[in-house]
Design a protein around this motif. Structure first.
Motif, short mmCIF file in Angstrom:
data_model
loop_
_atom_site.label_atom_id
_atom_site.label_comp_id
_atom_site.label_asym_id
_atom_site.label_seq_id
_atom_site.Cartn_x
_atom_site.Cartn_y
_atom_site.Cartn_z
N VAL A 113 5.24 -1.32 54.53
CA VAL A 113 4.07 -1.53 54.32
C VAL A 113 3.45 -2.69 54.75
CG1 VAL A 113 4.38 -0.31 52.00
CG2 VAL A 113 4.57 -2.73 52.03
N VAL A 114 1.93 -2.72 54.77
CA VAL A 114 1.37 -4.08 55.22
C VAL A 114 0.56 -4.44 54.30
CG1 VAL A 114 -0.56 -4.38 57.02
CG2 VAL A 114 1.54 -3.02 57.51
N GLY A 172 -0.52 -14.87 48.56
CA GLY A 172 0.84 -14.13 48.57
C GLY A 172 0.99 -13.12 47.38
N HIS A 173 0.05 -13.01 46.45
CA HIS A 173 0.09 -12.16 45.21
C HIS A 173 0.45 -10.75 45.75
CE1 HIS A 173 -0.24 -15.67 42.69
NE2 HIS A 173 -1.51 -16.03 43.39
N ASP A 174 -0.46 -10.12 46.31
CA ASP A 174 -0.15 -8.72 47.04
C ASP A 174 0.80 -8.57 47.53
OD1 ASP A 174 -2.66 -8.29 45.62
OD2 ASP A 174 -4.20 -8.35 47.35
N HIS A 191 10.32 -3.24 53.51
CA HIS A 191 9.69 -4.36 54.16
C HIS A 191 8.17 -4.38 54.18
CE1 HIS A 191 11.06 -7.88 56.81
NE2 HIS A 191 9.61 -7.68 57.42
N VAL A 192 7.58 -5.52 54.07
CA VAL A 192 6.21 -5.97 54.36
C VAL A 192 5.88 -6.44 55.34
CG1 VAL A 192 4.25 -6.94 52.79
CG2 VAL A 192 6.23 -5.87 51.57
N PHE A 193 4.89 -6.46 55.92
CA PHE A 193 4.24 -7.10 57.07
C PHE A 193 3.13 -7.52 56.46
CE2 PHE A 193 6.69 -4.31 59.51
CZ PHE A 193 7.40 -5.00 60.45
N ALA A 194 2.65 -8.91 56.67
CA ALA A 194 1.68 -9.67 55.99
C ALA A 194 0.89 -10.38 56.91
CB ALA A 194 2.14 -10.37 54.60
N PHE A 195 -0.55 -10.41 56.91
CA PHE A 195 -1.17 -11.12 57.81
C PHE A 195 -2.26 -12.06 57.25
CE2 PHE A 195 0.13 -7.09 59.90
CZ PHE A 195 0.45 -7.45 61.31
N ASP A 196 -2.61 -13.02 57.98
CA ASP A 196 -3.69 -14.10 57.44
C ASP A 196 -3.95 -15.02 58.86
OD1 ASP A 196 -5.21 -16.18 56.06
OD2 ASP A 196 -4.78 -14.54 54.44
N LEU A 222 5.76 -12.67 57.85
CA LEU A 222 4.49 -13.25 57.58
C LEU A 222 3.84 -13.78 58.84
CD1 LEU A 222 5.28 -15.61 54.53
CD2 LEU A 222 4.77 -13.10 54.48
N ILE A 223 2.83 -13.10 59.24
CA ILE A 223 2.24 -13.18 60.60
C ILE A 223 1.11 -14.03 60.57
CG2 ILE A 223 1.23 -11.90 62.57
CD1 ILE A 223 3.19 -9.46 61.50
N HIS A 224 0.92 -15.05 61.28
CA HIS A 224 -0.20 -16.03 61.46
C HIS A 224 -1.39 -15.30 62.51
CE1 HIS A 224 -2.09 -20.16 62.08
NE2 HIS A 224 -2.68 -19.45 61.50
N SER A 225 -2.03 -14.45 62.13
CA SER A 225 -2.97 -13.62 63.00
C SER A 225 -3.95 -12.81 62.03
CB SER A 225 -2.24 -12.71 63.90
OG SER A 225 -3.12 -12.14 64.97
N GLY A 226 -5.04 -12.66 62.43
CA GLY A 226 -5.91 -11.51 62.07
C GLY A 226 -5.45 -10.14 61.67
N HIS A 227 -6.06 -9.77 60.65
CA HIS A 227 -5.56 -8.18 60.55
C HIS A 227 -5.91 -7.40 61.27
CE1 HIS A 227 -9.24 -8.37 57.53
NE2 HIS A 227 -9.55 -8.26 58.84
N GLU A 228 -6.84 -7.59 62.44
CA GLU A 228 -7.18 -6.83 63.62
C GLU A 228 -6.06 -6.72 64.65
OE1 GLU A 228 -8.79 -10.68 64.71
OE2 GLU A 228 -8.58 -9.53 62.84
#
Length: 200
Positions: free
Chosen positions: A37-38, A45-47, A60-65, A85-91
């Motif tokens: 999921v994403v 980080g709650h979601d 597995h979770v891919f998360a963006f911010d 955890l990805i340091h980038s915009g969700h676009e």
């Protein structure tokens, strides 16, 4: 009933579920161990943590911010072996989620607005949100779910909500089912939830 006599599905004030809780209830109902999921808007980080619980074990979770602080806070909460955890915009999610997982993602969760406890002028932007939503649909597998919590009351939120409504109305009903949940009889502009199900 819980020990506080609050209904299980109640909001903090005892009322109906909030937009985020509605999203969580739908996702919890559909996600299974091993799903990928994403979290499109990592925040604190709650979601992301919620999603790890939904897909454990084996998922597995891919998360963006875009904010480094979000990654720092989220890393304190979530199991490292289950998250990227990805340091980038969700676009940019289609770029960062491995190609072999495209059209195989079980859910994408958006919680728009700003990072709680930080600069409220750093908000999700309509332009990038709309790109991200289109990319999210490309990542979803048949039967996958997209949830979007929207906050029309903050600066830029109303515009974001209008754009999402216009976009949702154009989705092909043969491929997608769309629902919109929002409070009706409140004077302010309360949070709303959009849910898109990709037909199986």
């Amino acid at each position: 009933m819980s020990s506080s006599s609050q209904p299980f599905l109640a909001s903090p004030n005892g009322g109906l579920p909030s937009s985020v809780l509605w999203a969580q209830l739908m996702l919890k109902d559909r996600l299974r161990p091993g799903d990928v999921v994403v979290d499109a808007t990592m925040g604190n980080g709650h979601d992301t943590l919620f999603l790890t619980h939904c897909v454990s074990p084996g998922g597995h979770v891919f998360a963006f911010d875009v904010q480094a602080a979000a990654l720092v806070e989220t890393a304190k909460r979530v199991p490292a072996e289950m998250t990227t955890l990805i340091h980038s915009g969700h676009e940019t999610m289609r770029e960062h989620v491995p190609t072999e997982l495209h059209a195989r993602i079980s859910a994408v969760m958006f919680n728009l607005g700003y990072l709680p406890g930080t600069d409220k002028t750093l908000i999700t932007r309509t332009e990038t949100t709309m790109i991200a939503l289109r990319e999210a649909l490309e990542l979803l597998k048949p039967g996958g779910l997209l949830t979007i919590a929207v906050y029309p009351g903050h600066e830029g939120g109303a515009e974001e909500g209008r754009s999402i409504a216009e976009w949702a109305a154009t989705l092909d009903s043969r491929r997608f089912e769309v629902q919109h949940l929002r409070p009706i009889n409140r004077a302010a502009a309360p949070p709303e939830l959009w849910v898109v199900w990709q037909r199986g």
